[in-house]
Design an enzyme around this catalytic site. Structure first.
Site, PDB file in Angstrom:
ATOM      1  N   SER A  12     -11.575 -46.499   6.610  1.00 30.70           N
ATOM      2  CA  SER A  12     -11.974 -46.665   7.983  1.00 30.70           C
ATOM      3  C   SER A  12     -10.611 -46.597   8.675  1.00 30.70           C
ATOM      4  CB  SER A  12     -12.769 -47.472   8.454  1.00 30.70           C
ATOM      5  OG  SER A  12     -12.529 -48.740   7.802  1.00 30.70           O
ATOM      6  N   GLU A  14      -8.923 -48.024  12.713  1.00 36.15           N
ATOM      7  CA  GLU A  14      -8.882 -49.043  13.464  1.00 36.15           C
ATOM      8  C   GLU A  14      -8.154 -48.561  14.875  1.00 36.15           C
ATOM      9  OE1 GLU A  14      -9.473 -53.353  12.930  1.00 36.15           O
ATOM     10  OE2 GLU A  14      -7.973 -53.618  14.585  1.00 36.15           O
ATOM     11  N   THR A  45     -11.345 -52.347  18.698  1.00 37.15           N
ATOM     12  CA  THR A  45     -11.160 -53.680  18.753  1.00 37.15           C
ATOM     13  C   THR A  45     -11.919 -54.232  20.495  1.00 37.15           C
ATOM     14  OG1 THR A  45      -9.100 -53.686  19.746  1.00 37.15           O
ATOM     15  CG2 THR A  45      -9.074 -53.999  17.330  1.00 37.15           C
ATOM     16  N   TYR A  46     -12.053 -55.361  20.624  1.00 37.32           N
ATOM     17  CA  TYR A  46     -12.539 -56.059  21.674  1.00 37.32           C
ATOM     18  C   TYR A  46     -11.734 -57.529  22.078  1.00 37.32           C
ATOM     19  CZ  TYR A  46     -16.571 -57.758  24.260  1.00 37.32           C
ATOM     20  OH  TYR A  46     -17.565 -58.209  25.281  1.00 37.32           O
ATOM     21  N   HIS A  73     -15.869 -53.753  17.823  1.00 36.02           N
ATOM     22  CA  HIS A  73     -15.597 -54.976  17.464  1.00 36.02           C
ATOM     23  C   HIS A  73     -16.405 -55.768  18.533  1.00 36.02           C
ATOM     24  CE1 HIS A  73     -11.856 -54.445  14.758  1.00 36.02           C
ATOM     25  NE2 HIS A  73     -12.763 -53.352  14.762  1.00 36.02           N
ATOM     26  N   ASP A 105      -9.065 -64.559  19.475  1.00 33.15           N
ATOM     27  CA  ASP A 105      -8.095 -65.700  19.866  1.00 33.15           C
ATOM     28  C   ASP A 105      -7.959 -65.596  21.235  1.00 33.15           C
ATOM     29  OD1 ASP A 105      -7.378 -66.669  17.393  1.00 33.15           O
ATOM     30  OD2 ASP A 105      -6.597 -64.576  16.955  1.00 33.15           O
ATOM     31  N   HIS A 145      -6.404 -68.062   6.634  1.00 36.84           N
ATOM     32  CA  HIS A 145      -6.273 -68.062   8.513  1.00 36.84           C
ATOM     33  C   HIS A 145      -5.420 -69.195   8.551  1.00 36.84           C
ATOM     34  CE1 HIS A 145      -7.502 -68.786  12.437  1.00 36.84           C
ATOM     35  NE2 HIS A 145      -7.665 -67.210  12.704  1.00 36.84           N
ATOM     36  N   LYS A 161     -20.061 -67.096   7.005  1.00 43.33           N
ATOM     37  CA  LYS A 161     -20.355 -65.918   7.831  1.00 43.33           C
ATOM     38  C   LYS A 161     -21.077 -64.900   7.052  1.00 43.33           C
ATOM     39  CE  LYS A 161     -15.777 -65.155   8.793  1.00 43.33           C
ATOM     40  NZ  LYS A 161     -14.541 -64.713   9.441  1.00 43.33           N
ATOM     41  N   PHE A 212       4.388 -60.527  14.767  1.00 47.84           N
ATOM     42  CA  PHE A 212       2.928 -60.659  14.577  1.00 47.84           C
ATOM     43  C   PHE A 212       2.348 -61.167  13.376  1.00 47.84           C
ATOM     44  CE2 PHE A 212      -1.107 -58.210  14.499  1.00 47.84           C
ATOM     45  CZ  PHE A 212      -1.544 -58.914  15.265  1.00 47.84           C
ATOM     46  N   HIS A 262      -9.152 -50.164   5.155  1.00 48.77           N
ATOM     47  CA  HIS A 262      -9.376 -50.167   6.388  1.00 48.77           C
ATOM     48  C   HIS A 262      -8.084 -50.093   7.250  1.00 48.77           C
ATOM     49  CE1 HIS A 262     -11.357 -51.026  10.404  1.00 48.77           C
ATOM     50  NE2 HIS A 262     -10.161 -52.032  10.758  1.00 48.77           N
TER      51      HIS A 262
HETATM   52  P1  FAD Z   1     -13.816 -67.490  12.074  1.00 46.07           P
HETATM   53  O1  FAD Z   1     -14.140 -66.797  11.013  1.00 46.07           O
HETATM   54  O2  FAD Z   1     -14.436 -68.354  13.156  1.00 46.07           O
HETATM   55  O3  FAD Z   1     -12.432 -68.373  11.637  1.00 46.07           O
HETATM   56  C1  FAD Z   1     -11.497 -68.866  12.525  1.00 46.07           C
HETATM   57  C2  FAD Z   1     -10.802 -70.261  12.086  1.00 46.07           C
HETATM   58  O4  FAD Z   1     -11.738 -71.069  12.154  1.00 46.07           O
HETATM   59  C3  FAD Z   1     -10.554 -70.083  10.533  1.00 46.07           C
HETATM   60  O5  FAD Z   1      -9.435 -70.951  10.502  1.00 46.07           O
HETATM   61  C4  FAD Z   1     -11.778 -70.575   9.853  1.00 46.07           C
HETATM   62  O6  FAD Z   1     -11.464 -71.110   8.601  1.00 46.07           O
HETATM   63  C5  FAD Z   1     -12.225 -71.654  10.839  1.00 46.07           C
HETATM   64  N1  FAD Z   1     -13.687 -71.768  10.728  1.00 46.07           N
HETATM   65  C6  FAD Z   1     -14.544 -71.036  10.687  1.00 46.07           C
HETATM   66  N2  FAD Z   1     -15.692 -71.453  10.847  1.00 46.07           N
HETATM   67  C7  FAD Z   1     -15.407 -72.874  11.069  1.00 46.07           C
HETATM   68  C8  FAD Z   1     -16.458 -73.877  11.140  1.00 46.07           C
HETATM   69  N3  FAD Z   1     -17.637 -73.914  11.014  1.00 46.07           N
HETATM   70  N4  FAD Z   1     -16.032 -75.073  11.081  1.00 46.07           N
HETATM   71  C9  FAD Z   1     -14.450 -75.501  11.028  1.00 46.07           C
HETATM   72  N5  FAD Z   1     -13.574 -74.238  11.120  1.00 46.07           N
HETATM   73  C10 FAD Z   1     -14.184 -73.177  11.039  1.00 46.07           C
HETATM   74  N6  FAD Z   1      -9.527 -60.409  17.412  1.00 46.07           N
HETATM   75  C11 FAD Z   1     -10.018 -60.229  18.857  1.00 46.07           C
HETATM   76  O7  FAD Z   1      -9.900 -60.684  19.795  1.00 46.07           O
HETATM   77  N7  FAD Z   1     -10.686 -58.912  18.792  1.00 46.07           N
HETATM   78  C12 FAD Z   1     -10.860 -57.822  17.650  1.00 46.07           C
HETATM   79  O8  FAD Z   1     -11.571 -56.921  17.793  1.00 46.07           O
HETATM   80  C13 FAD Z   1     -10.409 -58.232  16.543  1.00 46.07           C
HETATM   81  N8  FAD Z   1     -10.499 -57.551  15.442  1.00 46.07           N
HETATM   82  C14 FAD Z   1     -10.061 -58.040  14.072  1.00 46.07           C
HETATM   83  C15 FAD Z   1     -10.582 -57.169  12.828  1.00 46.07           C
HETATM   84  C16 FAD Z   1     -10.071 -57.642  11.686  1.00 46.07           C
HETATM   85  C17 FAD Z   1     -10.475 -56.798  10.472  1.00 46.07           C
HETATM   86  C18 FAD Z   1      -9.389 -59.096  11.717  1.00 46.07           C
HETATM   87  C19 FAD Z   1      -9.005 -59.471  10.222  1.00 46.07           C
HETATM   88  C20 FAD Z   1      -9.144 -59.746  12.652  1.00 46.07           C
HETATM   89  C21 FAD Z   1      -9.664 -59.250  14.097  1.00 46.07           C
HETATM   90  N9  FAD Z   1      -9.164 -60.164  15.153  1.00 46.07           N
HETATM   91  C22 FAD Z   1      -9.804 -59.695  16.318  1.00 46.07           C
HETATM   92  C23 FAD Z   1      -8.339 -61.316  15.140  1.00 46.07           C
HETATM   93  C24 FAD Z   1      -9.313 -62.473  14.824  1.00 46.07           C
HETATM   94  O9  FAD Z   1     -10.288 -62.705  16.000  1.00 46.07           O
HETATM   95  C25 FAD Z   1      -8.460 -63.644  14.506  1.00 46.07           C
HETATM   96  O10 FAD Z   1      -7.864 -63.538  13.377  1.00 46.07           O
HETATM   97  C26 FAD Z   1      -9.132 -65.090  14.853  1.00 46.07           C
HETATM   98  O11 FAD Z   1      -8.355 -66.179  14.940  1.00 46.07           O
HETATM   99  C27 FAD Z   1     -10.307 -65.439  13.772  1.00 46.07           C
HETATM  100  O12 FAD Z   1     -11.380 -64.625  13.896  1.00 46.07           O
HETATM  101  P2  FAD Z   1     -12.509 -64.925  12.652  1.00 46.07           P
HETATM  102  O13 FAD Z   1     -13.596 -63.983  13.153  1.00 46.07           O
HETATM  103  O14 FAD Z   1     -12.050 -64.708  11.582  1.00 46.07           O
HETATM  104  O15 FAD Z   1     -13.009 -66.415  12.759  1.00 46.07           O
END
Ligand code: FAD
Length: 284
Positions: A12, A14, A45-46, A73, A105, A145, A161, A212, A262
């Site tokens: 895929s 992105e 992305t979003y 996303h 973020d 992360h 998740k 980055f 990807h």
């Molecule tokens: P989470 O899975 O929520 O994790 C975030 C942090 O919190 C991690 O350190 C995790 O260990 C911790 N954590 C998770 N759950 C808990 C809990 N219940 N209690 C305590 N700590 C917890 N960003 C965008 O804004 N838009 C996009 O479109 C986008 N696309 C992406 C696509 C991919 C494939 C990837 C890898 C990243 C993308 N990102 C995007 C970046 C992403 O949003 C960031 O990496 C963000 O910091 C973490 O997102 P996550 O969904 O992994 O978060």
């Protein structure tokens, strides 16, 4: 890596939603080039807090109109339940069935607010609102992360998740394949069984990539960094070496059984297409 070898390979690409008419035109051109490679889907992305909501949707709809599968996303940080429910309805109304669900973020210093703190809560919400309508991908971090204090915590949060209803995962990019192999084995050890597709970042602008990578917790191995720095302003050598490094990485990942790749294309087809050709992926 045993669990990963059972899955069909998914390739895929992105994109990010363009901000200007020129950016949109450039993306159309990129998409046409990459569509010839017949990827399983394009993802878009979003922006955190819903900042690109309309542009993400527009880009996805344009891809669909051209006859290609597209996955928007969706990030939850800074958004209300009502806002997210509306976006999901909009996606459903347009026949979208594939999502990449993320936390997102916010820029540092910004207060998030919003209903959800973590992506597992978003996945739970999507399942609650829409049942099995969407095939949900989530993010995974083979090199941990940046906000996780340990690999164990990193895996436990990833597991949440998956348990909330994710179907597959795409990883943050990395340049050390052993980090991916080890992550997959740790996931297997805690009983996770889903495709974990490596995210691949071709190397275009090395200094930008370095900055980055620090922010997102992706490590550039010292030997790659030193070699790149040694090239100075010689962009042709940087490009050539970057292509060699990333092609070899992909080759190792696929040979070991990774369930696809990807590509973070940064809205350009060039490097991704070269890597694709060198891997002979059109003959797959
Ligand atoms: P989470 O899975 O929520 O994790 C975030 C942090 O919190 C991690 O350190 C995790 O260990 C911790 N954590 C998770 N759950 C808990 C809990 N219940 N209690 C305590 N700590 C917890 N960003 C965008 O804004 N838009 C996009 O479109 C986008 N696309 C992406 C696509 C991919 C494939 C990837 C890898 C990243 C993308 N990102 C995007 C970046 C992403 O949003 C960031 O990496 C963000 O910091 C973490 O997102 P996550 O969904 O992994 O978060």
């Amino acid at each position: 890596m045993q669990s990963q070898q059972r899955y069909p390979k998914v390739f895929s690409f992105e994109f990010f939603p363009p901000k200007t008419p020129e950016g949109a035109e450039k993306l159309r051109h990129t998409r046409r080039q990459l569509a010839q490679l017949k990827p399983a889907f394009f993802s878009v992305t979003y922006g955190a807090g819903g900042t690109t909501r309309e542009r993400t949707l527009e880009t996805v709809l344009e891809i669909q109109r051209d006859g290609h599968p597209a996955a928007p996303h969706l990030s939850c940080i800074g958004s209300t339940r009502e806002h997210l429910a509306e976006v999901l309805k909009q996606y459903q109304a347009h026949g979208i069935r594939h999502l990449v669900a993320l936390r997102g973020d916010l820029p540092s210093g910004t207060y998030g607010g919003g209903a959800f703190r973590y992506a597992n809560e978003l996945v739970e919400f999507i399942r609650e609102q829409t049942g099995d309508h969407f095939y949900i991908e989530v993010a995974a971090y083979p090199e941990v992360h940046p906000q996780s204090r340990s690999m164990q915590e990193n895996i436990q949060h990833f597991k949440r998740k998956v348990e909330a209803g994710a179907n597959a995962a795409i990883t943050q990019y990395f340049y050390n394949p052993d980090a991916y192999f080890s992550f997959v084995e740790e996931c297997e050890a805690v009983g996770l069984d889903l495709p974990i597709v490596p995210g691949v970042m071709p190397i275009a602008n090395f200094s930008q990539l370095s900055r980055f990578s620090e922010a997102c917790g992706a490590e550039i191995p010292r030997w790659i960094r030193m070699k790149m720095q040694g090239y100075g302003d010689d962009t042709a050598s940087i490009k050539a070496f970057g292509l060699d490094v990333v092609t070899q990485l992909c080759d190792r990942l696929l040979s070991a059984g990774a369930p696809g790749l990807h590509f973070y294309t940064m809205n350009s087809a060039g490097l991704t297409s070269v890597i694709w050709d060198r891997l002979h992926l059109s003959e797959r």
